[in-house]
Design a protein around this motif. Structure first.
Motif, short mmCIF file in Angstrom:
data_model
loop_
_atom_site.label_atom_id
_atom_site.label_comp_id
_atom_site.label_asym_id
_atom_site.label_seq_id
_atom_site.Cartn_x
_atom_site.Cartn_y
_atom_site.Cartn_z
N SER A 1 -1.15 2.22 -0.55
CA SER A 1 -1.31 2.29 1.05
C SER A 1 -2.75 1.63 1.37
CB SER A 1 -1.43 3.66 1.44
OG SER A 1 -0.10 4.26 1.34
N LEU A 2 -3.72 1.84 0.50
CA LEU A 2 -5.26 1.51 0.63
C LEU A 2 -5.22 -0.05 0.64
CD1 LEU A 2 -8.06 2.20 1.17
CD2 LEU A 2 -8.30 2.48 -1.39
N LEU A 3 -4.59 -0.68 -0.40
CA LEU A 3 -4.34 -1.98 -0.80
C LEU A 3 -3.63 -2.85 0.45
CD1 LEU A 3 -3.79 -2.09 -4.51
CD2 LEU A 3 -5.69 -2.92 -3.62
N LEU A 4 -2.64 -2.12 0.98
CA LEU A 4 -1.93 -2.76 2.14
C LEU A 4 -3.07 -2.93 3.07
CD1 LEU A 4 1.38 -1.16 1.70
CD2 LEU A 4 1.05 -3.53 1.40
N LYS A 5 -3.70 -1.81 3.36
CA LYS A 5 -4.63 -1.74 4.43
C LYS A 5 -5.55 -2.87 4.49
CE LYS A 5 -7.44 1.07 7.39
NZ LYS A 5 -7.82 2.71 7.80
N GLU A 6 -6.35 -2.96 3.26
CA GLU A 6 -7.12 -3.88 2.85
C GLU A 6 -6.76 -5.43 2.76
OE1 GLU A 6 -9.96 -5.14 -1.14
OE2 GLU A 6 -8.76 -3.24 -0.97
N ILE A 7 -5.78 -5.62 2.42
CA ILE A 7 -5.13 -6.96 2.47
C ILE A 7 -4.90 -7.48 3.67
CG2 ILE A 7 -3.31 -8.64 1.66
CD1 ILE A 7 -3.33 -6.63 -0.85
N THR A 8 -4.18 -6.77 4.55
CA THR A 8 -4.02 -7.07 5.84
C THR A 8 -5.21 -7.11 6.94
OG1 THR A 8 -2.81 -4.71 6.42
CG2 THR A 8 -1.31 -6.35 5.72
N SER A 9 -6.40 -6.62 6.65
CA SER A 9 -7.48 -6.65 7.27
C SER A 9 -7.86 -7.97 7.75
CB SER A 9 -8.44 -5.93 6.81
OG SER A 9 -9.10 -6.67 5.41
N TYR A 10 -7.32 -9.19 6.70
CA TYR A 10 -7.50 -10.54 7.08
C TYR A 10 -6.74 -10.88 8.24
CZ TYR A 10 -9.80 -10.75 2.52
OH TYR A 10 -10.76 -10.51 1.41
N ALA B 1 1.00 1.52 5.15
CA ALA B 1 -0.38 0.79 5.24
C ALA B 1 -1.35 1.88 6.31
CB ALA B 1 -0.21 -0.33 5.88
N LYS B 2 -0.16 2.48 7.09
CA LYS B 2 -0.89 3.61 8.10
C LYS B 2 -1.03 5.01 7.17
CE LYS B 2 0.33 1.01 12.16
NZ LYS B 2 1.21 1.16 13.06
N TYR B 3 -0.71 4.96 5.97
CA TYR B 3 -0.76 6.27 5.38
C TYR B 3 0.13 7.45 5.91
CZ TYR B 3 -5.11 4.52 3.40
OH TYR B 3 -6.20 3.85 3.11
N ASN B 4 1.23 7.02 6.82
CA ASN B 4 2.29 7.66 7.26
C ASN B 4 3.29 8.20 6.60
OD1 ASN B 4 0.56 7.93 9.56
ND2 ASN B 4 1.57 6.13 10.56
N TYR B 5 3.74 7.30 5.66
CA TYR B 5 4.83 7.33 4.89
C TYR B 5 5.16 6.39 3.90
CZ TYR B 5 9.88 6.01 4.41
OH TYR B 5 11.06 5.62 3.87
N PHE B 6 5.73 6.89 2.69
CA PHE B 6 5.64 6.12 1.55
C PHE B 6 7.26 5.83 1.18
CE2 PHE B 6 5.71 4.41 -2.67
CZ PHE B 6 4.60 3.43 -2.86
N PRO B 7 7.81 4.65 1.27
CA PRO B 7 9.34 4.46 1.29
C PRO B 7 9.63 4.75 -0.14
CG PRO B 7 7.85 2.35 1.34
CD PRO B 7 7.15 3.35 1.68
N LYS B 8 10.85 5.51 -0.15
CA LYS B 8 11.42 5.74 -1.64
C LYS B 8 11.74 4.69 -2.34
CE LYS B 8 13.33 10.22 0.04
NZ LYS B 8 14.36 10.87 0.51
N PHE B 9 12.30 3.49 -1.78
CA PHE B 9 12.57 2.48 -2.79
C PHE B 9 11.57 1.87 -3.31
CE2 PHE B 9 11.53 0.33 1.37
CZ PHE B 9 10.74 -0.67 1.06
N LEU B 10 10.11 1.92 -2.90
CA LEU B 10 9.00 1.40 -3.63
C LEU B 10 8.72 2.27 -5.07
CD1 LEU B 10 6.65 0.09 -0.99
CD2 LEU B 10 8.07 -1.10 -2.62
N THR B 11 9.14 3.42 -5.01
CA THR B 11 8.64 4.55 -6.03
C THR B 11 8.90 4.07 -7.33
OG1 THR B 11 8.96 6.78 -4.51
CG2 THR B 11 8.87 6.89 -6.81
#
Length: 262
Positions: free
Chosen positions: A18-27, A53-63
């Motif tokens: 989640s943190l990486l998604l937020k960091e990468i999409t800050s560009y 990316a908003k820390y609201n949810y982690f999709p099961k398919f990514l686990t």
């Protein structure tokens, strides 16, 4: 079902993704959709990635794929140009109507001149040393220029000793390590896998070479045995890139005047 330490480890990995998604999409030029497609998922997964990316949810398919996705995102966080090059490649394929491009946007360039450049579909970033079989090579972006080259790199990712503009994307081409010229820049790889861009001068004998010092252009210069250099690449923009003249500021409109022919 995982419990105890395993649950804690998974949660830490989810938080990191989640943190990486937020960091990468800050560009400003990288969107969540770009990340979704780069990671190999369909556009329909955009909502799930956005929530993650908003820390609201982690999709099961990514686990079940969390380690693979995490590794890709770690590489992109270190080198956002991976996604930018992926976007360029995707746009070019769409332009020509290629839905399933057979070529990767990355290539593997063997240090051995006798071995051809090959597509690279791994997770290592450009300028990473990667061994395929018994041969070592570097990863680079596929050559997209009109010039003959083995691949492309961004020069700000290298310890530079040049006056070249940081952030420039430049094509590179392998050469025999004895076929270099003075007043030129080259990408050098030594036996300790150090990569640098240097201006070269002849050594005191045929078995040595000198790196021009940027702090002391008139010398003394560091001398190195040719045996300690495993590969030399020309910087290709036209045919080769000369060293800018000392104490002169070179305008971008003058770049064509810097090109030279071998």
């Amino acid at each position: 079902m995982m419990s105890g330490p395993d649950t804690h480890i998974l949660k830490k990995k989810q938080e990191r993704v989640s943190l990486l998604l937020k960091e990468i999409t800050s560009y400003i030029d990288i969107s969540i959709l770009d990340v979704v497609l780069y990671c190999g998922y369909k556009e329909k997964q955009l909502s799930s990635f956005s929530k993650c990316a908003k820390y609201n949810y982690f999709p099961k398919f990514l686990t079940s794929k969390i380690d693979t996705v995490g590794e890709k995102l770690e590489q992109v966080a270190k080198n956002p140009d991976l996604i930018r090059a992926f976007k360029e490649s995707k746009e070019e394929n769409e332009k020509w109507g290629f839905e399933n491009p057979s070529k990767s946007f990355l290539v593997w360039i063997p240090l051995d001149l006798a071995i051809p450049v090959a597509d690279y579909r791994g997770t290592n970033s450009p300028l990473s040393f990667t061994q395929i079989g018994e041969r070592k090579g570097i990863v680079a972006f596929r050559n997209s220029s009109k010039h003959e080259a083995d691949g492309e790199i961004y020069i700000d990712h290298i310890g530079m000793a040049t006056d070249l503009e940081p952030g420039s994307r430049i094509a590179i081409k392998r050469i025999n390590k004895i076929d270099w010229q003075t007043d030129r820049y080259y990408l050098i790889i030594d036996i300790s896998d150090q990569v640098s861009i240097r201006e070269l001068l002849p050594g005191d004998d045929n078995e040595t070479i000198k790196y021009v010092s940027t702090r002391n252009p008139d010398g003394p210069h560091m001398e190195l045995l040719l045996d300690r250099i495993v590969a030399i690449f020309s910087l290709v923009d036209g045919n080769c890139i000369p060293r800018p003249k000392r104490n002169n500021t070179i305008a971008s409109t003058d770049i064509d005047n810097l090109l030279c022919r071998k």
